[in-house]
Motif scaffolding. Structure first.
Motif, PDB file in Angstrom:
ATOM      1  N   UNK A  98      62.051  33.905  35.097  1.00  0.00           N
ATOM      2  CA  UNK A  98      61.766  34.343  33.727  1.00  0.00           C
ATOM      3  C   UNK A  98      62.133  33.233  32.764  1.00  0.00           C
ATOM      4  N   UNK A  99      61.260  32.987  31.795  1.00  0.00           N
ATOM      5  CA  UNK A  99      61.533  31.969  30.794  1.00  0.00           C
ATOM      6  C   UNK A  99      60.917  32.342  29.466  1.00  0.00           C
ATOM      7  N   UNK A 100      61.105  31.452  28.505  1.00  0.00           N
ATOM      8  CA  UNK A 100      60.609  31.735  27.164  1.00  0.00           C
ATOM      9  C   UNK A 100      59.129  31.386  27.011  1.00  0.00           C
ATOM     10  N   UNK A 101      58.684  30.367  27.759  1.00  0.00           N
ATOM     11  CA  UNK A 101      57.314  29.898  27.620  1.00  0.00           C
ATOM     12  C   UNK A 101      56.731  29.577  28.985  1.00  0.00           C
ATOM     13  N   UNK A 102      55.427  29.473  29.041  1.00  0.00           N
ATOM     14  CA  UNK A 102      54.747  29.055  30.266  1.00  0.00           C
ATOM     15  C   UNK A 102      54.987  27.559  30.448  1.00  0.00           C
ATOM     16  N   UNK A 103      55.616  27.197  31.529  1.00  0.00           N
ATOM     17  CA  UNK A 103      55.935  25.809  31.789  1.00  0.00           C
ATOM     18  C   UNK A 103      56.067  25.572  33.286  1.00  0.00           C
ATOM     19  N   UNK A 104      55.836  24.331  33.703  1.00  0.00           N
ATOM     20  CA  UNK A 104      55.989  23.974  35.119  1.00  0.00           C
ATOM     21  C   UNK A 104      57.412  23.497  35.410  1.00  0.00           C
ATOM     22  N   UNK A 105      58.225  23.381  34.390  1.00  0.00           N
ATOM     23  CA  UNK A 105      59.568  22.819  34.528  1.00  0.00           C
ATOM     24  C   UNK A 105      60.557  23.907  34.921  1.00  0.00           C
ATOM     25  N   UNK A 106      61.142  23.827  36.104  1.00  0.00           N
ATOM     26  CA  UNK A 106      62.027  24.912  36.561  1.00  0.00           C
ATOM     27  C   UNK A 106      63.266  25.107  35.700  1.00  0.00           C
ATOM     28  N   UNK A 107      63.784  24.061  35.097  1.00  0.00           N
ATOM     29  CA  UNK A 107      64.987  24.199  34.288  1.00  0.00           C
ATOM     30  C   UNK A 107      64.744  24.958  32.983  1.00  0.00           C
ATOM     31  N   UNK A 108      63.496  25.207  32.654  1.00  0.00           N
ATOM     32  CA  UNK A 108      63.167  25.965  31.445  1.00  0.00           C
ATOM     33  C   UNK A 108      63.220  27.473  31.700  1.00  0.00           C
ATOM     34  N   UNK A 109      63.413  27.888  32.933  1.00  0.00           N
ATOM     35  CA  UNK A 109      63.514  29.308  33.273  1.00  0.00           C
ATOM     36  C   UNK A 109      64.988  29.690  33.363  1.00  0.00           C
ATOM     37  N   UNK A 110      65.342  30.859  32.816  1.00  0.00           N
ATOM     38  CA  UNK A 110      66.754  31.212  32.719  1.00  0.00           C
ATOM     39  C   UNK A 110      67.218  32.270  33.698  1.00  0.00           C
ATOM     40  N   UNK A 111      66.317  32.808  34.489  1.00  0.00           N
ATOM     41  CA  UNK A 111      66.717  33.773  35.507  1.00  0.00           C
ATOM     42  C   UNK A 111      65.791  33.628  36.706  1.00  0.00           C
ATOM     43  N   UNK A 112      66.384  33.814  37.879  1.00  0.00           N
ATOM     44  CA  UNK A 112      65.641  33.635  39.124  1.00  0.00           C
ATOM     45  C   UNK A 112      65.903  34.790  40.079  1.00  0.00           C
TER      46      UNK A 112
END
Length: 122
Positions: A98-112
């Motif tokens: 889950x993240x704030x925006x659509x992105x390919x960067x894994x560090x931009x997601x805050x829950x896994x």
């Protein structure tokens, strides 16, 4: 705190299909993007697909484009990945995030999530 639980992984034959799901619960922002990543043995975690809150924006890795489809049902707080024309190289543990925006960067997601195994083999 957000909890994510993946399900639906398993064994499929080359050319076959599988659908994996990701159910979200707990505290989330009012709207959030979601993504799928995968990690094969001895390889780095890689981006697979992502989808915006409304579903109008999606992104796919070139390796899965035209074979995988990401979609979500916000009423059920659930995201899905429909995988068709599976190949042995799709074998990996699939993680949702889950993240704030659509992105390919894994560090931009805050829950896994904890991941679900997908194996493609004859």
């Amino acid at each position: 705190q957000v909890q994510l639980v993946e399900s639906g992984g398993g064994l499929a034959q080359p050319g076959g299909s599988l659908r994996v799901s990701c159910a979200a619960s707990g505290r989330t922002f009012s709207s959030y993007a979601m993504g799928w990543f995968r990690q094969a043995p001895e390889k780095e975690r890689e981006f697979v697909a992502a989808i915006s809150w409304t579903g109008t924006s999606t992104a796919y890795a070139d390796s899965v484009k035209n074979r995988f489809t990401i979609f979500r049902d916000n009423a059920k707080n659930t995201m899905y990945l429909q995988m068709n024309s599976l190949k042995p190289e799709d074998t990996a543990v699939y993680y949702c995030a889950v993240g704030a925006v659509v992105t390919v960067v894994p560090t931009m997601y805050y829950a896994w999530g904890q991941g679900t195994q997908v194996t493609v083999s004859s």
